[in-house]
Design a protein around this motif. Structure first.
Motif, PDB file in Angstrom:
ATOM      1  N   SER A  78       0.822  -1.054   0.081  1.00  0.00           N
ATOM      2  CA  SER A  78      -0.076  -0.177   0.088  1.00  0.00           C
ATOM      3  C   SER A  78       0.944   1.168   0.008  1.00  0.00           C
ATOM      4  CB  SER A  78      -0.884   0.121   1.274  1.00  0.00           C
ATOM      5  OG  SER A  78      -1.862   1.340   1.346  1.00  0.00           O
TER       6      SER A  78
ATOM      7  N   THR B  18      -0.348   6.444   7.449  1.00  0.00           N
ATOM      8  CA  THR B  18      -0.776   5.382   6.659  1.00  0.00           C
ATOM      9  C   THR B  18       0.001   4.006   7.295  1.00  0.00           C
ATOM     10  OG1 THR B  18       0.911   5.682   4.901  1.00  0.00           O
ATOM     11  CG2 THR B  18      -1.280   6.522   4.745  1.00  0.00           C
TER      12      THR B  18
ATOM     13  N   GLU C 224       1.688   5.594  -1.352  1.00  0.00           N
ATOM     14  CA  GLU C 224       1.175   6.723  -1.808  1.00  0.00           C
ATOM     15  C   GLU C 224       1.490   7.036  -3.137  1.00  0.00           C
ATOM     16  OE1 GLU C 224       1.574   6.539   2.574  1.00  0.00           O
ATOM     17  OE2 GLU C 224       2.666   5.898   0.796  1.00  0.00           O
TER      18      GLU C 224
ATOM     19  N   ASP D 196      -4.427   8.367   2.314  1.00  0.00           N
ATOM     20  CA  ASP D 196      -5.291   8.354   3.575  1.00  0.00           C
ATOM     21  C   ASP D 196      -5.052   7.067   4.223  1.00  0.00           C
ATOM     22  OD1 ASP D 196      -7.807   7.797   4.526  1.00  0.00           O
ATOM     23  OD2 ASP D 196      -8.707   9.122   2.834  1.00  0.00           O
TER      24      ASP D 196
ATOM     25  N   ARG E  86      -1.134  -1.331  -4.461  1.00  0.00           N
ATOM     26  CA  ARG E  86      -2.300  -0.388  -4.470  1.00  0.00           C
ATOM     27  C   ARG E  86      -2.003   1.041  -3.820  1.00  0.00           C
ATOM     28  NH1 ARG E  86      -6.773  -4.616  -2.019  1.00  0.00           N
ATOM     29  NH2 ARG E  86      -6.127  -6.643  -3.407  1.00  0.00           N
TER      30      ARG E  86
ATOM     31  N   ASN F  96      -2.858   4.017  -1.757  1.00  0.00           N
ATOM     32  CA  ASN F  96      -3.619   4.716  -0.528  1.00  0.00           C
ATOM     33  C   ASN F  96      -4.031   6.148  -0.416  1.00  0.00           C
ATOM     34  OD1 ASN F  96      -1.476   5.861   0.613  1.00  0.00           O
ATOM     35  ND2 ASN F  96      -0.838   3.888   1.300  1.00  0.00           N
ATOM     36  N   THR F  97      -3.439   6.907  -1.811  1.00  0.00           N
ATOM     37  CA  THR F  97      -3.658   8.232  -1.729  1.00  0.00           C
ATOM     38  C   THR F  97      -3.463   9.127  -0.601  1.00  0.00           C
ATOM     39  OG1 THR F  97      -5.816   8.327  -1.000  1.00  0.00           O
ATOM     40  CG2 THR F  97      -5.711   7.721  -3.365  1.00  0.00           C
TER      41      THR F  97
ATOM     42  N   GLN G 116      -7.842  -0.110   4.985  1.00  0.00           N
ATOM     43  CA  GLN G 116      -8.712  -1.180   4.185  1.00  0.00           C
ATOM     44  C   GLN G 116      -7.958  -2.166   3.359  1.00  0.00           C
ATOM     45  OE1 GLN G 116     -11.493   0.921   1.671  1.00  0.00           O
ATOM     46  NE2 GLN G 116     -11.927  -0.807   0.381  1.00  0.00           N
ATOM     47  N   HIS G 117      -6.865  -1.538   2.844  1.00  0.00           N
ATOM     48  CA  HIS G 117      -5.748  -2.455   1.922  1.00  0.00           C
ATOM     49  C   HIS G 117      -5.145  -3.515   2.863  1.00  0.00           C
ATOM     50  CE1 HIS G 117      -4.797   1.270  -1.120  1.00  0.00           C
ATOM     51  NE2 HIS G 117      -6.094   0.425  -1.472  1.00  0.00           N
TER      52      HIS G 117
ATOM     53  N   ARG H 172      -7.134   5.695   6.390  1.00  0.00           N
ATOM     54  CA  ARG H 172      -8.433   4.797   6.068  1.00  0.00           C
ATOM     55  C   ARG H 172      -8.346   3.946   5.000  1.00  0.00           C
ATOM     56  NH1 ARG H 172     -12.795   9.392   6.369  1.00  0.00           N
ATOM     57  NH2 ARG H 172     -11.292  10.137   4.814  1.00  0.00           N
ATOM     58  N   VAL H 173      -7.840   4.623   3.766  1.00  0.00           N
ATOM     59  CA  VAL H 173      -7.728   3.725   2.843  1.00  0.00           C
ATOM     60  C   VAL H 173      -6.427   2.739   2.732  1.00  0.00           C
ATOM     61  CG1 VAL H 173      -6.999   3.578   0.017  1.00  0.00           C
ATOM     62  CG2 VAL H 173      -8.463   5.521   1.163  1.00  0.00           C
TER      63      VAL H 173
END
Length: 406
Positions: free
Chosen positions: A52, A129, A54, A101, A96, A98-99, A107-108, A103-104
């Motif tokens: 995960s 993150t 950015e 974030d 992936r 996670n931008t 989730q990942h 929270r993202v």
């Protein structure tokens, strides 16, 4: 592959690192270690790692560079595959975005942990993150290698048994910065730190390091969240005639360069000092190169271009990585390729464990002592923030490039 060993053995850490570096170099160049039978095509299941990063948004200045490093290293490993037990496995990393974030990122982590074929996770160039991923990793008992700065990511160690951090500890970076400030004869400095866990770690570490170095801390300031105007924070730091002799900026890119520009616009013309997260391609781009001239940073050894003519095994591995990076992306600005080291650490642990079992990987990660591309690592049950302090150097910007000072 790098050789892992027990840190409590009679050999010193540095001697073990020297022994391990030669085998890492062989792995980096896609060659067989001495004594192995001839290479064979990968024939086992994939060694699957979840990442995960950015890739957009906050933290992208670091995340994109880590993804580039990751892909180069996976290609190197897959030339012959990673020996795990009686099979050779290809490495695949599910990357992936996670931008930036938390929270993202969380989730990942939950999605990766729920998949039985994912043996480990890496990522999070931001402390927030990484912390979110670490919480899930610990709960679900899946090894996680953090690429972020912030000592709290792996502390307390008893509650982070599945979590490892590759970046330097704040205390080690702060100590080198404080010694540099003292050696330059500066009597007092100001500290400008980012928001969040990374900035809090820096403030705590710098206060202690400056006291130990007998250097005064005139004032501290907090940078706003990334993307917001930093001018107000800088004005508060340099508001009156009693300006500091130097300013320490403890912030990652792009905040570090933004703070430097505003400090110069405010009329401050003294020396600037940065922690390792300030180093990205953006930091010395055309917009910032003049502002950053003469600035100092404490950073791992991969920032040192002299390694390109060094013939030690670790330096040769770094040279091979740098050449591949330049061939692919046109230039190499010296950022720390922690993601490259992270995927190698997982691959080495799988080879030593003869398994991709999460619990066995964690056990062998905890014993890793090795020389990587970014620097040297020494993990132990008591220490999951593994970069060795003697992997750090002091650098200055000279003619638009990083030059080693000590």
């Amino acid at each position: 592959m790098a050789t892992a060993t027990n840190p409590s053995a009679a050999l010193t850490r540095r001697s073990v690192l020297a022994l391990g570096a030669s085998s890492l170099l062989l792995g980096a160049c896609g060659q067989e270690p001495p004594g192995d039978p001839g290479s064979a095509a990968p024939d086992g299941p994939e060694l699957l790692i979840g990442a995960s990063l950015e890739l957009t948004g906050r933290g992208a200045a670091l995340g994109v560079l880590q993804e580039r490093a990751l892909r180069i290293t996976v290609e190197q490993l897959d030339a012959d595959g990673v020996p795990v037990g009686d099979h050779r496995r290809r490495v695949r990393v599910d990357v992936r975005d996670n931008t930036g974030d938390a929270r993202v990122a969380s989730q990942h982590a939950a999605e990766f942990a729920a998949r039985e074929d994912v043996c480990a996770m890496l990522g999070g160039t931001l402390a927030e993150t990484s912390t979110a991923i670490a919480e899930t990793a610990q709960q679900q008992r899946i090894p996680f290698l953090s690429l972020a700065s912030g000592d709290g990511i792996v502390q307390p160690t008893a509650g982070r048994t599945y979590v490892y951090k590759l970046t330097p500890d704040a205390d080690d970076v702060a100590r080198r910065l404080a010694e540099l400030v003292r050696d330059q004869g500066l009597r007092q400095v100001a500290l400008l730190a980012s928001d969040g866990l990374h900035g809090r770690s820096g403030r705590q570490a710098m206060r202690a390091a400056l006291r130990a170095a007998d250097v005064g801390l005139s004032r501290t300031g907090a940078l706003p969240a990334t993307g917001l105007d930093v001018a107000a924070a800088v004005r508060r730091l340099t508001a009156d005639a009693d300006r500091p002799d130097g300013v320490v900026v403890w912030a990652g890119s792009p905040d570090a360069a933004s703070a430097a520009r505003e400090l110069r616009r405010s009329g401050y013309d003294g020396p600037l000092f940065f922690d390792a997260t300030a180093v990205t391609e953006e930091t010395l781009d055309n917009r910032n190169v003049t502002t950053m001239e003469g600035a100092y940073v404490v950073h791992p050894a991969c920032l040192d271009e002299s390694t390109l003519t060094n013939t030690t095994t670790a330096a040769l591995a770094r040279r091979d990585f740098v050449f591949r990076y330049i061939e692919r992306h046109g230039a190499f600005s010296g950022f720390a390729p922690y993601a490259s080291d992270a995927v190698r650490l997982v691959a080495d642990a799988a080879g030593l464990a003869r398994s991709a079992d999460r619990g066995r990987l964690r056990a062998f990660l905890e014993q890793q002592v090795t020389e990587g591309i970014a620097g040297a690592y020494a993990f132990s049950p008591e220490r999951h923030g593994g970069m060795e302090q003697d992997s750090l150097g002091v650098y200055t910007v000279s003619r638009g490039d990083w030059t080693r000072v000590s």
